[in-house]
Design an enzyme around this catalytic site. Sequence first.
Site, PDB file in Angstrom:
ATOM      1  CG  ASN A  54      -2.565  -1.071   1.030  1.00 44.29           C
ATOM      2  OD1 ASN A  54      -2.223  -1.633  -0.072  1.00 44.29           O
ATOM      3  ND2 ASN A  54      -2.688  -1.364   1.963  1.00 44.29           N
ATOM      4  CG  ASP A 110      -1.060   1.138 -10.264  1.00 45.54           C
ATOM      5  OD1 ASP A 110      -2.566   0.682  -9.167  1.00 45.54           O
ATOM      6  OD2 ASP A 110      -1.967   0.808 -11.789  1.00 45.54           O
ATOM      7  CG  ASP A 113      -0.361  -1.798  -6.300  1.00 47.99           C
ATOM      8  OD1 ASP A 113      -0.221  -2.522  -7.478  1.00 47.99           O
ATOM      9  OD2 ASP A 113      -0.603  -1.054  -6.194  1.00 47.99           O
ATOM     10  NE  ARG A 118       0.539 -11.716  -7.394  1.00 49.36           N
ATOM     11  CZ  ARG A 118      -0.308 -11.066  -7.848  1.00 49.36           C
ATOM     12  NH1 ARG A 118      -1.528 -10.303  -7.225  1.00 49.36           N
ATOM     13  NH2 ARG A 118       0.348 -10.579  -8.968  1.00 49.36           N
ATOM     14  CG  ASP A 131      -4.243  -0.185  -7.000  1.00 50.74           C
ATOM     15  OD1 ASP A 131      -4.509   0.257  -7.702  1.00 50.74           O
ATOM     16  OD2 ASP A 131      -3.888  -1.917  -7.456  1.00 50.74           O
ATOM     17  CG  HIS A 132      -9.433  -0.990  -8.146  1.00 50.33           C
ATOM     18  ND1 HIS A 132      -9.425  -2.362  -8.267  1.00 50.33           N
ATOM     19  CD2 HIS A 132      -8.118  -1.722  -8.770  1.00 50.33           C
ATOM     20  CE1 HIS A 132      -9.411  -3.578  -8.663  1.00 50.33           C
ATOM     21  NE2 HIS A 132      -8.288  -2.978  -9.280  1.00 50.33           N
ATOM     22  CG  ASP A 135      -5.744   2.558  -9.662  1.00 54.17           C
ATOM     23  OD1 ASP A 135      -4.721   3.066  -9.859  1.00 54.17           O
ATOM     24  OD2 ASP A 135      -5.911   1.088 -10.349  1.00 54.17           O
TER      25      ASP A 135
END
Length: 392
Positions: A54, A110, A113, A118, A131-132, A135
């Site tokens: 993040n 972007d 990340d 993972r 994230d979104h 965005d």
Amino acid sequence: MSVPAKRRVLLDTQVQGFSRYKYSCIDTSPLSKYVMQPFWDWFVALLPLWLAPNIMTFVGFLLELLNYFVLAYYDWDFQRLPGEPVDSEKIPRWVWLLCAFVHFLAHTLDGADGKQARRTGSSSPLGELFDHGLDSMAVWLMVTAVATPLGLGRNIWAVYLVVSGITMGFFFTHWEKYNTGVLFLPWSYDASQLLIVGVYLVTYWNGVVYWSTPFAADFPFAPLAAMSVLDVMERLTWVAILAQPLQSLYLVLTSGRPHRGHRFVTPLIPYALLFGGLTWWVQAQPELLEKHLRLVLLLMGLVFSNESCRLIVDQMSDHPHRIANVLVLGVPLAAASSVWCDVNAEALLYVFIGVATTTHVWYGWAVVRDLCDALKIRCFHIKVKKGAASRK
């Protein structure tokens, strides 16, 4: 300390939905598969395991914000003329190199990340939402920024409509996921990001004049001879803008999932109110666009991002989307107050931007707080699981 239920923004049913959420994404872009993904794999391997994904997401957003503010400082009114020479003092040449590097780094962060999440075993619904959600801000920031090197300010309605159209493309991608449960990444995404980098670099080498210069009279393809590179780019952009809702509609109708009416229609209503109300306002009072184009786009972007975040929250928690967003409803109300009741349009615009900024920042903070509390995690700190570095 847990957040009391009465202070939470997220409903109990939304929190429960997040606990069941599973990420599903399909990316068939050759550019992504053979170029960007391998590059991001290499890049993320250089990062320390303690770096929270993040943080990467947030830094990438701040970089897009940096580009926006730098170009707003030099070209607040989008009045940089397309014919200005490459060494114009109005915008120093180094600005274009800075913007190219910053945008490429932001796109890299972007894209990487999720791989870092993972790799460290820290994947969670919060990461995707964070994230979104950012965005939804970055999409209009980057388009507004790139309007300066392209010289789009020669036509203020072109800037307004292009920013509106591209943000709507973002909305339809998530409306599609809200109805199908799968995020289909458009092929145009990575290509558009690299194109923006290319625009900054070409502007550094050739100046803004390049984009408005017609093709040579002896250009092999006659219909293009009288057109400029910008003319061609504008037409291709509109093809992409119009194709996105058609593609999303096709994927929703062929997904095999039951098409519940409220899921299909309800998310469309707030966007119709936002863009319909704002367009009515600036068309009835054109001086708003003429004098305050950047502020109009700022208001559009803030309200758009807030509504998009609410849709993403409902999509990830499998919760019915609610129409009652105060900011969205405020747009046609503000337009009506200004057009019909002679309320000062400029003062109303400034007040609305202040309210929208405060409301959206608070909403974003509150959602992250609630989700961190529900998942028992921290937004910018992770505990690396043993053996996590070997994860693919």
